[in-house]
Design an enzyme around this catalytic site. Structure first.
Site, PDB file in Angstrom:
ATOM      1  CG  HIS A   1     -10.490   5.233   1.519  1.00 47.54           C
ATOM      2  ND1 HIS A   1     -10.196   5.489   0.344  1.00 47.54           N
ATOM      3  CD2 HIS A   1      -8.790   5.663   2.138  1.00 47.54           C
ATOM      4  CE1 HIS A   1      -9.090   5.494  -0.878  1.00 47.54           C
ATOM      5  NE2 HIS A   1      -7.910   5.465   0.843  1.00 47.54           N
TER       6      HIS A   1
ATOM      7  CG  ASP B   1      -0.837   5.513  -3.487  1.00 47.12           C
ATOM      8  OD1 ASP B   1      -0.691   6.009  -4.132  1.00 47.12           O
ATOM      9  OD2 ASP B   1       0.050   5.826  -3.040  1.00 47.12           O
ATOM     10  CB  SER B   2      -5.491   5.879  -1.560  1.00 50.06           C
ATOM     11  OG  SER B   2      -6.006   5.105  -0.569  1.00 50.06           O
TER      12      SER B   2
END
Length: 136
Positions: free
Chosen positions: A7, A50-51
């Site tokens: 990120h 996913d995140s």
């Protein structure tokens, strides 16, 4: 094999970063071929965490223009794109189109590949990377 979701620290509040998963456990498979110029064309399916630690599937077509760094064509770097469909939990897993840029560094059958997913502040803006092994 998905390996890392980075990120972009310039595009997130530090409190947001702490909440995100950056290890995207998952896997995938595909079928690819090299054209007469040595460029790669692939159809693929992949699924990963996913995140937010939800399963995210993705599949589509990928094109990578390769530049070979040695006479044996063992080493290459490449740039390209993918035209894909994905589905995410926050959209109730409705299929969403996801065109993205791609990069690749390859030695023989092994490659490190990835994409950057742009968006706005505190969303998206991630570098997603995976490892690829090409079986002949």
């Amino acid at each position: 094999l998905p390996v890392y979701i980075w990120h972009n620290r310039l595009m997130y509040d530090s409190s947001q970063i702490k909440k995100y998963n950056e290890i995207p456990w998952g896997g995938g498979f595909g079928r690819s071929f090299l054209d007469e110029d040595g460029d790669s064309h692939s159809l693929y399916l992949m699924s990963f965490m996913d995140s937010n630690n939800y399963v995210q599937p993705i599949g589509g077509y990928a094109y990578i223009k390769n530049w070979y760094l040695d006479e044996q064509k063992d080493w290459s770097v490449g740039l390209g794109y993918t035209l894909s469909l994905t589905a995410r939990h926050e959209y109730n897993y409705i299929p969403l189109p996801l065109p993205l840029p791609l990069f690749s560094v390859q030695y023989k059958q092994f490659a490190i590949q990835g994409t950057y997913i742009p968006s706005h502040y505190n969303d998206g803006n991630v570098l997603f990377t995976w490892l690829r092994w090409h079986f002949d």
